[in-house]
Design an enzyme around this catalytic site. Structure first.
Site, PDB file in Angstrom:
ATOM      1  N   SER A 188      -8.282  -9.301  -6.974  1.00 56.63           N
ATOM      2  CA  SER A 188      -7.191  -8.605  -7.413  1.00 56.63           C
ATOM      3  C   SER A 188      -6.975  -8.543  -8.848  1.00 56.63           C
ATOM      4  O   SER A 188      -7.689  -9.161  -9.606  1.00 56.63           O
ATOM      5  CB  SER A 188      -5.971  -9.341  -6.864  1.00 56.63           C
TER       6      SER A 188
HETATM    7  N1  SAH Z   1      -6.721 -13.604  -3.642  1.00 54.13           N
HETATM    8  C1  SAH Z   1      -8.020 -13.086  -3.738  1.00 54.13           C
HETATM    9  C2  SAH Z   1      -7.690 -11.536  -3.194  1.00 54.13           C
HETATM   10  C3  SAH Z   1      -8.814 -11.227  -2.310  1.00 54.13           C
HETATM   11  S1  SAH Z   1      -8.670  -9.584  -1.571  1.00 54.13           S
HETATM   12  C4  SAH Z   1      -8.436 -13.195  -5.053  1.00 54.13           C
HETATM   13  O1  SAH Z   1      -7.750 -13.638  -5.940  1.00 54.13           O
HETATM   14  O2  SAH Z   1      -9.704 -12.804  -5.265  1.00 54.13           O
HETATM   15  C5  SAH Z   1      -8.311 -10.224   0.211  1.00 54.13           C
HETATM   16  C6  SAH Z   1      -8.706 -11.282   0.825  1.00 54.13           C
HETATM   17  O3  SAH Z   1      -8.112 -11.418   1.968  1.00 54.13           O
HETATM   18  C7  SAH Z   1     -10.201 -11.087   1.406  1.00 54.13           C
HETATM   19  O4  SAH Z   1     -11.154 -11.942   0.920  1.00 54.13           O
HETATM   20  C8  SAH Z   1     -10.228 -10.835   2.996  1.00 54.13           C
HETATM   21  O5  SAH Z   1     -11.337 -11.305   3.381  1.00 54.13           O
HETATM   22  C9  SAH Z   1      -8.945 -11.888   3.234  1.00 54.13           C
HETATM   23  N2  SAH Z   1      -8.251 -11.543   4.629  1.00 54.13           N
HETATM   24  C10 SAH Z   1      -7.898 -10.482   5.292  1.00 54.13           C
HETATM   25  N3  SAH Z   1      -7.510 -10.737   6.336  1.00 54.13           N
HETATM   26  C11 SAH Z   1      -7.083 -12.101   6.433  1.00 54.13           C
HETATM   27  C12 SAH Z   1      -6.649 -13.028   7.350  1.00 54.13           C
HETATM   28  N4  SAH Z   1      -6.219 -12.335   8.529  1.00 54.13           N
HETATM   29  N5  SAH Z   1      -6.847 -14.295   7.172  1.00 54.13           N
HETATM   30  C13 SAH Z   1      -7.617 -14.705   6.083  1.00 54.13           C
HETATM   31  N6  SAH Z   1      -8.166 -13.900   4.823  1.00 54.13           N
HETATM   32  C14 SAH Z   1      -7.782 -12.695   5.214  1.00 54.13           C
END
Ligand code: SAH
Length: 216
Positions: free
Chosen positions: A66
């Site tokens: 993000s």
């Molecule tokens: N907090 C992260 C943002 C990552 S983007 C950071 O600081 O980098 C969103 C993430 O959510 C992705 O890695 C994706 O695989 C995960 N995601 C999507 N759906 C999900 C679910 N149902 N349960 C757990 N993770 C999920």
């Protein structure tokens, strides 16, 4: 792999923090945490020179780290206090997790993609960030660890997961990007056993929250 922080990186972080202040991030504890977490170590090496720009970047497996502003805004909206139990859905690169752990919370974080999960947990451990990390489906939350003071969703949720609302303490809050292609960042407060109050913050764009676990 080189995992080093340097004065140059520290200087770049200081400028990032100033930029976030200009963008109306006012919670000093959030800004301090962002000033401490070496974000460049959470990006693939080819993107390291962009690590302190206020932008989102790919982290592999079709996912993104993000944008710093988004991490700061979500953290600020959560009104984080040291010692709180916080659930994060979407560990991704681990950067948001590191920022929250820097703020002194007890962090529980779930990721659905095995490859990212393995990589991020290893990095967080190497950097000394203590938290509990799970490979699982965030739609289910973590019933065994509930209730949580706060829940932060870092993927765009087409529905507001009821399971997760039920894992909030009364008085607790959830910050969630709600919607399909484009989302609205929402803050939901559990005002009593059955009632929730919600507030729309601003438009945002996250990768989608998906069902089930992939890889291991
Ligand atoms: N907090 C992260 C943002 C990552 S983007 C950071 O600081 O980098 C969103 C993430 O959510 C992705 O890695 C994706 O695989 C995960 N995601 C999507 N759906 C999900 C679910 N149902 N349960 C757990 N993770 C999920």
């Amino acid at each position: 792999m080189m995992r080093k922080d340097s004065f140059r990186h520290i200087g770049m972080r200081t400028r990032l923090v100033e930029e976030l202040r200009r963008k109306r991030i006012t919670d000093e504890r959030v800004l301090e945490a962002i000033g401490r977490v070496p974000r460049h170590l959470f990006l693939e090496s080819s993107f390291i020179k962009f690590a302190y720009q206020d932008k989102a970047f790919p982290i592999g497996a079709g996912q993104t780290i993000s944008q710093p502003y988004t991490v700061a805004l979500q953290s600020q909206l959560l009104e984080v206090k040291a010692g709180e139990k916080i659930l994060e859905v979407g560990t991704g690169s681990g950067y948001q997790a590191a920022v929250l752990i820097e703020m002194g919370v007890k962090l529980f974080s779930i990721e659905r993609q095995g490859e990212l999960y393995q990589r991020s947990v290893r990095l967080l451990r190497e950097l000394g960030y203590q938290g509990r990390f799970y490979l699982g489906d965030g739609y289910e939350g973590l019933a065994a660890q509930a209730p949580f003071d706060k829940i932060i969703i870092t993927a765009g949720a087409p529905v507001i997961p009821r399971n997760l609302l039920m894992q909030l303490k009364v008085g607790g809050m959830m910050v969630i990007p709600f919607g399909d292609k484009k989302q609205v960042l929402m803050r939901i407060i559990r005002i009593n056993e059955d009632e929730f109050e919600q507030e729309e913050i601003e438009e945002c764009a996250f990768v989608p929250m998906l069902n089930g676990v992939v890889g291991k």
